[in-house]
Design a protein around this motif. Structure first.
Motif, PDB file in Angstrom:
ATOM      1  N   ALA A 111       0.819  -1.207   0.000  1.00 22.31           N
ATOM      2  CA  ALA A 111       0.000   0.000   0.000  1.00 22.31           C
ATOM      3  C   ALA A 111       0.854   1.258   0.000  1.00 22.31           C
ATOM      4  O   ALA A 111       0.445   2.291  -0.509  1.00 22.31           O
ATOM      5  N   THR A 112       2.034   1.192   0.583  1.00 21.82           N
ATOM      6  CA  THR A 112       2.902   2.375   0.605  1.00 21.82           C
ATOM      7  C   THR A 112       3.784   2.361  -0.628  1.00 21.82           C
ATOM      8  O   THR A 112       4.381   1.347  -0.968  1.00 21.82           O
ATOM      9  N   ALA A 113       3.855   3.462  -1.286  1.00 19.58           N
ATOM     10  CA  ALA A 113       4.676   3.570  -2.492  1.00 19.58           C
ATOM     11  C   ALA A 113       6.113   3.892  -2.097  1.00 19.58           C
ATOM     12  O   ALA A 113       6.343   4.649  -1.163  1.00 19.58           O
ATOM     13  N   PRO A 114       7.106   3.314  -2.773  1.00 15.86           N
ATOM     14  CA  PRO A 114       8.490   3.630  -2.435  1.00 15.86           C
ATOM     15  C   PRO A 114       8.824   5.069  -2.820  1.00 15.86           C
ATOM     16  O   PRO A 114       8.179   5.668  -3.659  1.00 15.86           O
ATOM     17  N   GLU A 115       9.837   5.588  -2.177  1.00 16.95           N
ATOM     18  CA  GLU A 115      10.244   6.965  -2.446  1.00 16.95           C
ATOM     19  C   GLU A 115      10.809   7.057  -3.868  1.00 16.95           C
ATOM     20  O   GLU A 115      11.455   6.123  -4.331  1.00 16.95           O
ATOM     21  N   PRO A 116      10.621   8.181  -4.545  1.00 15.07           N
ATOM     22  CA  PRO A 116      11.122   8.329  -5.916  1.00 15.07           C
ATOM     23  C   PRO A 116      12.637   8.193  -6.003  1.00 15.07           C
ATOM     24  O   PRO A 116      13.152   7.687  -6.986  1.00 15.07           O
ATOM     25  N   GLU A 117      13.361   8.641  -5.002  1.00 17.19           N
ATOM     26  CA  GLU A 117      14.813   8.525  -5.034  1.00 17.19           C
ATOM     27  C   GLU A 117      15.244   7.067  -4.991  1.00 17.19           C
ATOM     28  O   GLU A 117      16.181   6.656  -5.672  1.00 17.19           O
ATOM     29  N   ALA A 118      14.541   6.244  -4.208  1.00 13.31           N
ATOM     30  CA  ALA A 118      14.880   4.827  -4.109  1.00 13.31           C
ATOM     31  C   ALA A 118      14.606   4.130  -5.442  1.00 13.31           C
ATOM     32  O   ALA A 118      15.379   3.274  -5.879  1.00 13.31           O
ATOM     33  N   VAL A 119      13.509   4.522  -6.113  1.00 11.06           N
ATOM     34  CA  VAL A 119      13.181   3.922  -7.412  1.00 11.06           C
ATOM     35  C   VAL A 119      14.235   4.303  -8.441  1.00 11.06           C
ATOM     36  O   VAL A 119      14.688   3.474  -9.240  1.00 11.06           O
ATOM     37  N   ALA A 120      14.668   5.557  -8.449  1.00  8.55           N
ATOM     38  CA  ALA A 120      15.677   6.018  -9.398  1.00  8.55           C
ATOM     39  C   ALA A 120      16.998   5.300  -9.174  1.00  8.55           C
ATOM     40  O   ALA A 120      17.681   4.914 -10.114  1.00  8.55           O
ATOM     41  N   SER A 121      17.398   5.106  -7.905  1.00  7.55           N
ATOM     42  CA  SER A 121      18.664   4.420  -7.634  1.00  7.55           C
ATOM     43  C   SER A 121      18.560   2.946  -8.026  1.00  7.55           C
ATOM     44  O   SER A 121      19.531   2.362  -8.513  1.00  7.55           O
ATOM     45  N   ASP A 122      17.380   2.331  -7.810  1.00  4.46           N
ATOM     46  CA  ASP A 122      17.194   0.944  -8.247  1.00  4.46           C
ATOM     47  C   ASP A 122      17.305   0.838  -9.772  1.00  4.46           C
ATOM     48  O   ASP A 122      17.923  -0.092 -10.292  1.00  4.46           O
ATOM     49  N   ALA A 123      16.720   1.793 -10.499  1.00  2.00           N
ATOM     50  CA  ALA A 123      16.784   1.789 -11.962  1.00  2.00           C
ATOM     51  C   ALA A 123      18.223   1.963 -12.432  1.00  2.00           C
ATOM     52  O   ALA A 123      18.673   1.302 -13.365  1.00  2.00           O
ATOM     53  N   ARG A 124      18.972   2.832 -11.742  1.00  3.71           N
ATOM     54  CA  ARG A 124      20.375   3.028 -12.112  1.00  3.71           C
ATOM     55  C   ARG A 124      21.184   1.766 -11.869  1.00  3.71           C
ATOM     56  O   ARG A 124      22.043   1.406 -12.668  1.00  3.71           O
ATOM     57  N   SER A 125      20.929   1.103 -10.766  1.00  2.00           N
ATOM     58  CA  SER A 125      21.694  -0.112 -10.475  1.00  2.00           C
ATOM     59  C   SER A 125      21.349  -1.226 -11.469  1.00  2.00           C
ATOM     60  O   SER A 125      22.227  -1.987 -11.900  1.00  2.00           O
ATOM     61  N   VAL A 126      20.098  -1.306 -11.886  1.00  2.00           N
ATOM     62  CA  VAL A 126      19.712  -2.309 -12.878  1.00  2.00           C
ATOM     63  C   VAL A 126      20.371  -1.996 -14.219  1.00  2.00           C
ATOM     64  O   VAL A 126      20.891  -2.893 -14.909  1.00  2.00           O
ATOM     65  N   ALA A 127      20.395  -0.719 -14.616  1.00  2.00           N
ATOM     66  CA  ALA A 127      21.028  -0.323 -15.867  1.00  2.00           C
ATOM     67  C   ALA A 127      22.527  -0.611 -15.835  1.00  2.00           C
ATOM     68  O   ALA A 127      23.109  -1.098 -16.804  1.00  2.00           O
ATOM     69  N   ALA A 128      23.176  -0.343 -14.699  1.00  2.00           N
ATOM     70  CA  ALA A 128      24.613  -0.612 -14.571  1.00  2.00           C
ATOM     71  C   ALA A 128      24.884  -2.110 -14.654  1.00  2.00           C
ATOM     72  O   ALA A 128      25.843  -2.551 -15.294  1.00  2.00           O
ATOM     73  N   ALA A 129      24.030  -2.909 -14.036  1.00  2.00           N
ATOM     74  CA  ALA A 129      24.208  -4.362 -14.087  1.00  2.00           C
ATOM     75  C   ALA A 129      24.021  -4.873 -15.513  1.00  2.00           C
ATOM     76  O   ALA A 129      24.759  -5.743 -15.979  1.00  2.00           O
ATOM     77  N   ALA A 130      23.045  -4.301 -16.223  1.00  2.00           N
ATOM     78  CA  ALA A 130      22.810  -4.714 -17.607  1.00  2.00           C
ATOM     79  C   ALA A 130      23.999  -4.350 -18.480  1.00  2.00           C
ATOM     80  O   ALA A 130      24.433  -5.129 -19.332  1.00  2.00           O
ATOM     81  N   ARG A 131      24.554  -3.138 -18.298  1.00  2.00           N
ATOM     82  CA  ARG A 131      25.733  -2.746 -19.056  1.00  2.00           C
ATOM     83  C   ARG A 131      26.913  -3.674 -18.785  1.00  2.00           C
ATOM     84  O   ARG A 131      27.607  -4.106 -19.696  1.00  2.00           O
ATOM     85  N   ALA A 132      27.150  -3.993 -17.529  1.00  2.00           N
ATOM     86  CA  ALA A 132      28.264  -4.885 -17.177  1.00  2.00           C
ATOM     87  C   ALA A 132      28.060  -6.261 -17.795  1.00  2.00           C
ATOM     88  O   ALA A 132      29.004  -6.874 -18.319  1.00  2.00           O
ATOM     89  N   PHE A 133      26.827  -6.749 -17.754  1.00  2.00           N
ATOM     90  CA  PHE A 133      26.533  -8.065 -18.331  1.00  2.00           C
ATOM     91  C   PHE A 133      26.802  -8.075 -19.837  1.00  2.00           C
ATOM     92  O   PHE A 133      27.432  -8.990 -20.368  1.00  2.00           O
ATOM     93  N   SER A 134      26.333  -7.006 -20.550  1.00  2.00           N
ATOM     94  CA  SER A 134      26.537  -6.964 -21.998  1.00  2.00           C
ATOM     95  C   SER A 134      28.014  -6.824 -22.345  1.00  2.00           C
ATOM     96  O   SER A 134      28.488  -7.390 -23.329  1.00  2.00           O
ATOM     97  N   GLU A 135      28.769  -6.080 -21.535  1.00  2.00           N
ATOM     98  CA  GLU A 135      30.206  -5.957 -21.791  1.00  2.00           C
ATOM     99  C   GLU A 135      30.911  -7.296 -21.606  1.00  2.00           C
ATOM    100  O   GLU A 135      31.797  -7.650 -22.369  1.00  2.00           O
TER     101      GLU A 135
END
Length: 144
Positions: A111-135
């Motif tokens: 019911a409680t929505a996560p903070e926007p900063e936490a969502v942005a940092s999660d998205a950044r970490s997922v993008a970084a992991a995807a970049r590392a995987f593709s490299e």
């Protein structure tokens, strides 16, 4: 005078006979050339007939090949059409499953929505992991 007149006529006839003989010889040469040309023309016609027969056989072979290719392409088009129908059906089913999963995920969300900063940092970490995987995959030669 009769005698000289007869001699003139005889001389004129002799000259005309010589001219006729010369003309006959000229005609004979021309006829020989024509006969020689006739033989070469017959040979050319024979070669043309042979080439025509070969071309007719080749055309028959091409027609047979076209029929075979047409049948083969018809079967492949039918198979491709059926595969396209199956893929469209599977895509529609996958879309329906995705919608259901989205509804389930939305219903299961807290019911409680996560903070926007936490969502942005999660998205950044997922993008970084995807970049590392593709490299890593590029380095090993598996990725394009």
């Amino acid at each position: 005078m009769n005698h000289s007149f007869g001699l003139a006529i005889e001389s004129l006839v002799a000259v005309l006979l010589v001219l006729t003989l010369g003309y006959c010889m000229l005609l004979n040469k021309r006829l020989k050339r024509l006969r020689a040309d006739e033989q070469s023309l017959k040979a050319t016609i024979g070669e043309l007939i042979t080439a025509t027969e070969i071309a007719e056989r080749a055309i028959g072979g091409l027609k047979h090949t076209v029929r075979d290719v047409n049948d083969n392409l018809g079967n492949q088009i039918e198979s491709a059409t059926e595969l396209s129908r199956q893929l469209a059906k599977q895509l529609a089913e996958g879309d329906a499953v995705m919608r259901r999963l989205t509804r389930i995920a939305l219903a299961a969300r807290p019911a409680t929505a996560p903070e926007p900063e936490a969502v942005a940092s999660d998205a950044r970490s997922v993008a970084a992991a995807a970049r590392a995987f593709s490299e890593r995959k590029r380095a090993s030669g598996l990725a394009a």
